[in-house]
Motif scaffolding. Structure first.
Motif, PDB file in Angstrom:
ATOM      1  N   CYS A  28       2.966  -2.567   3.178  1.00  0.00           N
ATOM      2  CA  CYS A  28       3.403  -1.446   3.529  1.00  0.00           C
ATOM      3  C   CYS A  28       5.022  -1.514   3.951  1.00  0.00           C
ATOM      4  CB  CYS A  28       2.821  -0.496   4.251  1.00  0.00           C
ATOM      5  SG  CYS A  28       3.657   1.129   4.455  1.00  0.00           S
ATOM      6  N   VAL A  29       5.959  -1.120   3.133  1.00  0.00           N
ATOM      7  CA  VAL A  29       7.379  -1.265   3.581  1.00  0.00           C
ATOM      8  C   VAL A  29       7.929  -0.060   3.887  1.00  0.00           C
ATOM      9  CG1 VAL A  29       7.998  -3.115   1.792  1.00  0.00           C
ATOM     10  CG2 VAL A  29       8.132  -0.874   1.295  1.00  0.00           C
ATOM     11  N   HIS A  30       7.038   0.936   4.347  1.00  0.00           N
ATOM     12  CA  HIS A  30       7.503   2.292   4.928  1.00  0.00           C
ATOM     13  C   HIS A  30       8.353   3.097   4.065  1.00  0.00           C
ATOM     14  CE1 HIS A  30       5.707  -0.002   8.252  1.00  0.00           C
ATOM     15  NE2 HIS A  30       6.618  -0.826   8.193  1.00  0.00           N
ATOM     16  N   CYS A  31       8.390   3.050   2.767  1.00  0.00           N
ATOM     17  CA  CYS A  31       9.331   3.620   1.875  1.00  0.00           C
ATOM     18  C   CYS A  31       9.148   5.158   1.873  1.00  0.00           C
ATOM     19  CB  CYS A  31       9.376   3.007   0.560  1.00  0.00           C
ATOM     20  SG  CYS A  31       7.623   3.434  -0.285  1.00  0.00           S
ATOM     21  N   GLY A  32       7.734   5.486   2.113  1.00  0.00           N
ATOM     22  CA  GLY A  32       7.647   7.013   2.063  1.00  0.00           C
ATOM     23  C   GLY A  32       7.260   7.512   0.686  1.00  0.00           C
ATOM     24  N   CYS A  34       4.828   7.550  -1.030  1.00  0.00           N
ATOM     25  CA  CYS A  34       3.313   8.260  -0.791  1.00  0.00           C
ATOM     26  C   CYS A  34       3.149   9.704  -0.234  1.00  0.00           C
ATOM     27  CB  CYS A  34       2.399   7.415  -0.292  1.00  0.00           C
ATOM     28  SG  CYS A  34       2.863   6.931   1.442  1.00  0.00           S
ATOM     29  N   CYS A  89       2.239   4.388  -4.709  1.00  0.00           N
ATOM     30  CA  CYS A  89       2.758   3.231  -3.990  1.00  0.00           C
ATOM     31  C   CYS A  89       3.366   2.217  -4.767  1.00  0.00           C
ATOM     32  CB  CYS A  89       1.647   2.751  -2.990  1.00  0.00           C
ATOM     33  SG  CYS A  89       2.538   1.365  -2.060  1.00  0.00           S
ATOM     34  N   PRO A  90       4.871   1.943  -4.773  1.00  0.00           N
ATOM     35  CA  PRO A  90       5.434   0.938  -5.620  1.00  0.00           C
ATOM     36  C   PRO A  90       5.085  -0.375  -5.101  1.00  0.00           C
ATOM     37  CG  PRO A  90       6.928   1.798  -4.234  1.00  0.00           C
ATOM     38  CD  PRO A  90       5.767   2.889  -3.880  1.00  0.00           C
ATOM     39  N   SER A  91       4.684  -0.462  -3.810  1.00  0.00           N
ATOM     40  CA  SER A  91       4.384  -1.855  -3.270  1.00  0.00           C
ATOM     41  C   SER A  91       2.983  -2.426  -3.429  1.00  0.00           C
ATOM     42  CB  SER A  91       4.704  -1.935  -1.742  1.00  0.00           C
ATOM     43  OG  SER A  91       6.014  -1.495  -1.620  1.00  0.00           O
TER      44      SER A  91
HETATM   45  S1  SF4 Z   1       4.466   4.196  -0.809  1.00  0.00           S
HETATM   46 FE1  SF4 Z   1       3.016   2.376  -0.273  1.00  0.00          FE
HETATM   47  S2  SF4 Z   1       4.762   0.966   0.864  1.00  0.00           S
HETATM   48 FE2  SF4 Z   1       5.576   3.125   0.852  1.00  0.00          FE
HETATM   49  S3  SF4 Z   1       5.106   3.941   2.730  1.00  0.00           S
HETATM   50 FE3  SF4 Z   1       3.625   4.536   1.350  1.00  0.00          FE
HETATM   51  S4  SF4 Z   1       1.911   2.996   1.522  1.00  0.00           S
HETATM   52 FE4  SF4 Z   1       3.756   2.275   2.479  1.00  0.00          FE
END
Ligand code: SF4
Ligand code: SF4
Length: 437
Positions: A28-32, A34, A89-91
């Motif tokens: 998880c890169v905390h991009c937000g 989601c 989630c793109p990651s």
């Molecule tokens: S979209 Fe994926 S990577 Fe980004 S905050 Fe949510 S769980 Fe983490």
């Protein structure tokens, strides 16, 4: 000179039995990205009730910086397990594996109140046992047919009872005649496949018309349908609630029942069950007697709309003049990645008009037993969904999960709408039979 203190790593709050994967947490890169599709974040705008926040809480517990305390647990109890965050989630963070592992840890280490324990025990004792659900049919039928239900609802007596009981009553399906699916339904015309049918628990006892329609449509498309009568609950409710041991026992029995049936494909028509059985390989990975068999079993499992979409259609479709709003069940669209197939099957029915419900990535609030243990959040989500459906002026709402069906029916009724909510396969069945829905 005094020795300099050596920092010792803090101990994880999780035990060693499949804790949430550090590797997945680190992805998880905390991009937000989601956040906008997370139903609880949409409702409350609280970081710790978002996927990103929940993953951070898991990380803290893994590093020993948080304990499994009531506040920490509340953020996971409020998660619907809808997996919308995984789609967004793109990651590629596999939140499903994280929440499943976290919930199992919670159930092992978090002492729930006596009331909560009894409530959960009651739900699992009833909703994972088709035989007990069958016994409930008669008193429920009497309650509905005698007019008592209408009376109870009109005088508002239920307001005197706890919210959880009110929710259960509001979600009660309108029971019709029982239509049990026989052990074998022969294929019509030349046989193209031999398929097994997972009957489900709530589906089997409260929506027998959905299973009957599924068997008829498969037979009309040249499938011999085997419905092993001894099949148990698949364990979906238990897995999604962190009740690991009970879920494993049910998974083993389900595999045994379908191995005896010797089928090419195992058809599911309840999205929550479908996503669970497709994951048996992971669930039973530690069991030397079942690990390989579980993978073989899981590879055979398909939603009814996947099976029908890949079989060139043979049964002619009769016109149905209906405007249908399609509701994506989370465990179909997010957990199984099945989105186009039900739409394609419905769109192929002559004269049927398909319409989309806005915010289709967001859960209706059903989510297994969520609507029974978290009724306020569940009702807020389903009321929001009903308000999006109402302006579409659909004749019918179609979906692929009994939980969604109950949830949408009750929220539309609260809005004063009596738009029927049915399973997608019931519309296909009506079209093939040339009968009104
Ligand atoms: S979209 Fe994926 S990577 Fe980004 S905050 Fe949510 S769980 Fe983490
Ligand atoms: S599973 Fe659903 S409710 Fe839970 S964090 Fe993901 S999007 Fe939010």
């Amino acid at each position: 000179m005094p020795d300099s203190p050596i920092a010792t790593p803090l101990q994880s709050a999780f035990d060693a039995h499949h804790p949430p994967s550090k590797q997945i947490i680190e992805n998880c890169v905390h991009c937000g990205f989601c956040l906008p599709v997370c139903p609880t974040y949409v409702l409350w705008n609280e970081e710790m009730d978002s996927p990103r926040g929940r993953i951070y809480l898991m990380k803290l517990a893994t590093e020993g910086a948080a304990t499994i305390n009531p506040q920490w647990v509340s953020h996971f109890d409020s998660c619907l397990g809808c997996m919308a965050c995984m789609t967004a989630c793109p990651s590629g963070v596999d939140y499903g594996k994280l929440i499943e592992a976290t919930r199992a840890q919670i159930e092992r280490h978090h002492p729930r109140s006596r009331g909560e324990r009894l409530h959960r025990r009651f739900l699992f004792a009833i909703f994972t046992r088709p035989d007990r659900l069958r016994l409930l049919r008669w008193p429920l039928l009497a309650y509905q047919k005698s007019g008592l239900q209408s009376l109870v609802r009109s005088v508002g007596i239920l307001n005197l009872f706890p919210k959880r009981l009110q929710s259960m009553e509001a979600l009660m399906p309108k029971l019709g005649p029982n239509e049990p699916v026989p052990e074998i339904t022969p294929a019509q015309g030349g046989q193209r496949r031999r398929v097994g049918l997972l009957l489900g628990c709530v589906q089997r006892e409260f929506f027998p018309q959905v299973n009957a329609a599924t068997a008829r449509v498969l037979a009309a498309e040249g499938c011999e349908v085997v419905a092993p009568q001894e099949q148990p609950c698949c364990g979906a409710l238990m897995v999604h609630a962190g009740e690991e041991e009970g879920a494993l026992a049910l998974a083993r029995k389900t595999i045994d029942a379908f191995e005896r049936a010797r089928v090419d494909t195992i058809v599911t028509n309840a999205a929550g069950c479908g996503s669970n059985v497709k994951d048996y390989g992971h669930l039973l990975r530690d069991d030397p007697n079942y690990a390989d068999r579980a993978k073989v079993f899981a590879a055979k499992c398909k939603d009814i709309t996947e099976v029908l979409a890949e079989l060139p259609s043979r049964a002619p479709r009769n016109p149905l003049r209906l405007r249908v709003a399609f509701h994506d069940s989370c465990h179909l669209q997010h957990a199984q990645g099945v989105r186009s197939q039900p739409r394609q099957l419905l769109a192929n029915i002559p004269e049927l008009e398909l319409t989309e419900i806005p915010e289709n990535a967001i859960c209706c609030g059903s989510a297994g037993i969520y609507n029974l243990v978290q009724p306020d959040a569940a009702n807020a989500l389903s009321d929001r969904k009903a308000e999006l459906i109402a302006p579409l002026n659909a004749n019918v709402v179609a979906t692929g999960n009994p939980g969604c069906l109950l949830q949408l029916q009750s929220s539309l009724a609260r809005l004063g709408r009596n738009t029927p909510v049915v399973h997608t396969v019931q519309i296909l069945d009506a079209s093939i039979r040339g009968e009104p829905l």
